[in-house]
Design an enzyme around this catalytic site. Structure first.
Site, mmCIF file in Angstrom:
data_model
loop_
_atom_site.group_PDB
_atom_site.id
_atom_site.type_symbol
_atom_site.label_atom_id
_atom_site.label_comp_id
_atom_site.label_asym_id
_atom_site.label_seq_id
_atom_site.Cartn_x
_atom_site.Cartn_y
_atom_site.Cartn_z
ATOM 1 N N ASN A 11 -18.200 -86.808 -29.868
ATOM 2 C CA ASN A 11 -18.173 -86.539 -28.309
ATOM 3 C C ASN A 11 -17.296 -85.423 -28.071
ATOM 4 O OD1 ASN A 11 -17.686 -86.748 -25.554
ATOM 5 N ND2 ASN A 11 -16.387 -88.521 -26.007
ATOM 6 N N TRP A 12 -17.888 -84.119 -27.694
ATOM 7 C CA TRP A 12 -17.189 -82.878 -27.325
ATOM 8 C C TRP A 12 -16.513 -82.976 -26.167
ATOM 9 C CZ3 TRP A 12 -20.417 -78.016 -29.492
ATOM 10 C CH2 TRP A 12 -20.327 -77.843 -30.738
ATOM 11 N N LYS A 13 -16.645 -83.760 -25.281
ATOM 12 C CA LYS A 13 -16.106 -83.949 -24.008
ATOM 13 C C LYS A 13 -16.091 -82.612 -23.302
ATOM 14 C CE LYS A 13 -12.663 -87.038 -25.976
ATOM 15 N NZ LYS A 13 -11.480 -87.886 -25.884
ATOM 16 N N HIS A 95 -17.309 -94.222 -21.020
ATOM 17 C CA HIS A 95 -16.146 -93.749 -21.817
ATOM 18 C C HIS A 95 -14.990 -93.922 -20.902
ATOM 19 C CE1 HIS A 95 -13.335 -91.122 -23.759
ATOM 20 N NE2 HIS A 95 -14.180 -91.271 -24.820
ATOM 21 N N GLU A 97 -12.597 -92.247 -20.433
ATOM 22 C CA GLU A 97 -12.336 -91.046 -19.411
ATOM 23 C C GLU A 97 -13.083 -91.248 -18.302
ATOM 24 O OE1 GLU A 97 -12.582 -88.009 -22.326
ATOM 25 O OE2 GLU A 97 -10.881 -89.068 -23.342
ATOM 26 N N GLU A 165 -13.202 -98.475 -28.290
ATOM 27 C CA GLU A 165 -12.145 -97.539 -28.249
ATOM 28 C C GLU A 165 -11.219 -97.783 -27.499
ATOM 29 O OE1 GLU A 165 -14.178 -93.445 -28.807
ATOM 30 O OE2 GLU A 165 -14.303 -93.820 -26.795
ATOM 31 N N GLY A 171 -7.439 -89.623 -28.455
ATOM 32 C CA GLY A 171 -6.726 -88.350 -28.394
ATOM 33 C C GLY A 171 -5.236 -88.431 -28.621
ATOM 34 N N SER A 204 -8.937 -91.190 -32.552
ATOM 35 C CA SER A 204 -8.310 -90.591 -33.516
ATOM 36 C C SER A 204 -8.764 -90.797 -34.702
ATOM 37 C CB SER A 204 -6.615 -91.266 -33.631
ATOM 38 O OG SER A 204 -6.255 -90.606 -32.001
ATOM 39 N N GLY A 225 -13.957 -87.841 -31.144
ATOM 40 C CA GLY A 225 -13.640 -86.801 -30.069
ATOM 41 C C GLY A 225 -13.305 -85.500 -30.844
ATOM 42 N N GLY A 226 -11.945 -85.227 -30.869
ATOM 43 C CA GLY A 226 -11.563 -84.014 -31.120
ATOM 44 C C GLY A 226 -11.996 -83.616 -32.752
HETATM 45 C C1 PEP Z 1 -13.373 -90.188 -27.768
HETATM 46 O O1 PEP Z 1 -13.184 -89.286 -26.863
HETATM 47 O O2 PEP Z 1 -14.576 -90.765 -27.516
HETATM 48 C C2 PEP Z 1 -12.599 -90.161 -28.863
HETATM 49 C C3 PEP Z 1 -12.546 -91.299 -29.836
HETATM 50 O O3 PEP Z 1 -11.487 -89.237 -29.249
HETATM 51 P P1 PEP Z 1 -10.580 -88.784 -30.351
HETATM 52 O O4 PEP Z 1 -11.381 -89.018 -31.550
HETATM 53 O O5 PEP Z 1 -10.260 -87.298 -30.178
HETATM 54 O O6 PEP Z 1 -9.669 -89.812 -30.332
#
Ligand code: PEP
Length: 244
Positions: A11-13, A95, A97, A165, A171, A204, A225-226
């Protein structure tokens, strides 16, 4: 039951410009074929370019949200049919967010998932508790409530993936214990309408912790994500999933 398919989804957000599509090409070069499914979900502006650059590869592209309607007067929104037309195969829905920033409810997420299924997309439906809910001992109630309300009637292993999640792990560099992940994934497996629906863990996930997480029963992959922004990091996570 059929074994759930393994999936590594990135997920590049709201990250990525055209030059970053090269990360997707690098990933595709590293995995010319793959025993696990691989999906990158860039911002909508990059879906067409990324999909075009991945034709013939093992890496698929997904969106990060869609509208419930197929078309119409909804300025700024994107329909599932448009995602599909641009080359997307999956779409992330619900998600945390979007639940927080756009007040998305599980009922709305289910409507979006119906629209995604109508357009032939696989819906990656996210559920997860806040830290306050975990501290109050409400994790399973919250997660299973979101699951029940967010999955549409037609949800099956061919059109749906569920991502657990924990909001407080996204994050932050913090992750639940392996036992905490196992407890939620066991409960999800017992409650999904089709036991072959893949269950992803997200929050994470990094190359350093991926193998441990993928060794947990009922974890079929990750939503990342990251660490999905760079092919080197995400490739290591994909490799760990393939070896699990
Ligand atoms: C996400 O945005 O779905 C996520 C899991 O982010 P991260 O891996 O950066 O915690």
């Amino acid at each position: 039951m059929n074994a759930p398919r393994k999936l590594a989804a990135g997920n590049w957000k709201m990250n990525g410009l055209r030059a970053d599509v090269q990360e997707a090409r690098k990933l595709a070069a590293e995995f010319p074929s793959s025993a696990v499914d691989i999906v990158l979900c860039p911002p909508a502006t990059l879906i067409g370019a990324m999909a075009a650059s991945l034709i013939g590869s093992a890496v698929r592209v997904g969106g990060q949200d869609c509208h419930v309607a197929a078309s119409g007067a909804h300025t700024g929104d994107i329909s599932a049919a448009m995602l599909s037309d641009a080359g997307a195969h999956h779409v992330i829905l619900g998600h945390s967010e979007r639940r927080a920033d756009h007040d998305e409810t599980s009922v709305l997420v289910a409507q979006k998932a119906r629209a995604a299924h109508d357009a032939g997309l696989v819906a990656i439906i996210c559920v997860g508790e806040t830290e306050a809910q975990r501290d109050a001992g409400q994790t399973l109630d919250v997660v299973l409530g979101q699951l029940t309300d967010s999955l549409p009637e037609r949800a099956s292993a061919t059109n749906t993936v569920v991502a657990y999640e924990p909001v407080w792990a996204i994050g932050t560099g913090r992750t639940p214990t392996l036992e905490q992940i196992a407890e939620v994934h066991d409960a999800l497996r017992a409650n999904v309408p089709d036991r072959a629906i893949p269950l992803l863990y997200g929050g994470s996930v990094k190359p350093a912790n991926a193998a441990q997480i993928f060794a947990i029963p009922n974890v079929d992959g990750a939503l990342v994500g990251g660490a999905s922004l760079k092919a080197s990091d995400f490739g290591a996570i994909v490799a760990a999933l393939g070896a699990a």
